[in-house]
Motif scaffolding. Structure first.
Motif, short mmCIF file in Angstrom:
data_model
loop_
_atom_site.label_atom_id
_atom_site.label_comp_id
_atom_site.label_asym_id
_atom_site.label_seq_id
_atom_site.Cartn_x
_atom_site.Cartn_y
_atom_site.Cartn_z
N GLN A 4 30.25 33.42 31.46
CA GLN A 4 31.70 33.39 31.54
C GLN A 4 32.11 33.66 32.98
O GLN A 4 31.99 34.80 33.45
CB GLN A 4 32.32 34.42 30.61
N ALA A 5 32.62 32.65 33.64
CA ALA A 5 33.06 32.79 35.03
C ALA A 5 34.54 33.16 35.09
O ALA A 5 35.33 32.74 34.24
CB ALA A 5 32.81 31.50 35.79
N SER A 6 34.90 33.93 36.10
CA SER A 6 36.29 34.33 36.29
C SER A 6 36.53 34.62 37.76
O SER A 6 35.59 34.69 38.56
CB SER A 6 36.61 35.56 35.44
N GLY A 7 37.81 34.81 38.11
CA GLY A 7 38.15 35.22 39.46
C GLY A 7 38.74 34.14 40.34
O GLY A 7 39.13 34.41 41.48
N LEU A 19 34.42 35.71 42.93
CA LEU A 19 34.17 35.20 41.59
C LEU A 19 33.14 36.07 40.88
O LEU A 19 32.23 36.62 41.52
CB LEU A 19 33.65 33.76 41.64
N SER A 20 33.30 36.17 39.59
CA SER A 20 32.35 36.90 38.75
C SER A 20 31.85 35.98 37.65
O SER A 20 32.58 35.10 37.19
CB SER A 20 33.01 38.13 38.12
N CYS A 21 30.64 36.25 37.23
CA CYS A 21 30.06 35.50 36.12
C CYS A 21 29.32 36.50 35.24
O CYS A 21 28.28 37.04 35.64
CB CYS A 21 29.12 34.42 36.61
N THR A 77 25.86 40.65 35.49
CA THR A 77 26.94 39.93 36.18
C THR A 77 26.44 39.46 37.55
O THR A 77 25.75 40.20 38.25
CB THR A 77 28.18 40.80 36.34
N TYR A 79 27.97 37.69 41.21
CA TYR A 79 29.21 37.58 41.97
C TYR A 79 29.06 36.55 43.09
O TYR A 79 27.97 36.30 43.59
CB TYR A 79 29.57 38.93 42.59
N THR A 120 35.55 28.05 36.90
CA THR A 120 36.81 28.67 37.29
C THR A 120 37.34 27.92 38.51
O THR A 120 36.60 27.61 39.43
CB THR A 120 36.63 30.17 37.57
#
Length: 126
Positions: A4-7, A19-21, A77, A79, A120
């Motif tokens: 799940q990627a975000s940021g 970004l984080s995953c 995680t 980054y 993302t």
């Protein structure tokens, strides 16, 4: 492994983003992790990768010196710290995982990565 990627977001030329995953599953610590990106109308492009232990990294020439990939195996995680962003960095960024053995070199070939996150969006305005 589920990723799940975000940021992502909208930033200006020269700004930074991280970004984080986040990974679920038991194989994160045995997996090399990578970030790829794809801009509209362009092919998927390798950005950077990190070995399963975090001791080795690899970057594309286009981001070397500006982006840093890191991982926290305790948090499962990975980054991507992106500094000095440019409009040409605009793309959907995907994280990917590849189970490896310790002696396996880091790959920049998307075909070698079995697990992918949903991506993302990063947009850099000029």
């Amino acid at each position: 492994v589920q990723l799940q990627a975000s940021g992502g977001g909208l930033v200006q030329d020269g700004d930074s983003l991280r970004l984080s995953c986040a990974a679920s599953g038991r194989t994160f610590s045995r997996s090399a992790m990578a970030w790829f990106r794809q801009a509209p109308g362009k092919e998927r492009e390798f950005v950077g990768a990190i070995s399963r232990g975090g001791g080795s990294t690899k970057y594309s020439d286009s981001v070397k010196g500006r982006f840093t990939i890191s991982r926290d195996n305790a948090k499962s995680t990975v980054y991507l710290q992106m500094n000095s962003l440019k409009p040409e960095d605009t793309a959907v960024y995907h994280c990917a995982a590849r189970e490896t053995i310790l002696t396996m070199p880091i790959s920049d070939d998307f075909n070698d990565y079995k697990y992918w996150g949903q991506g993302t969006q990063v947009t850099v305005s000029s």
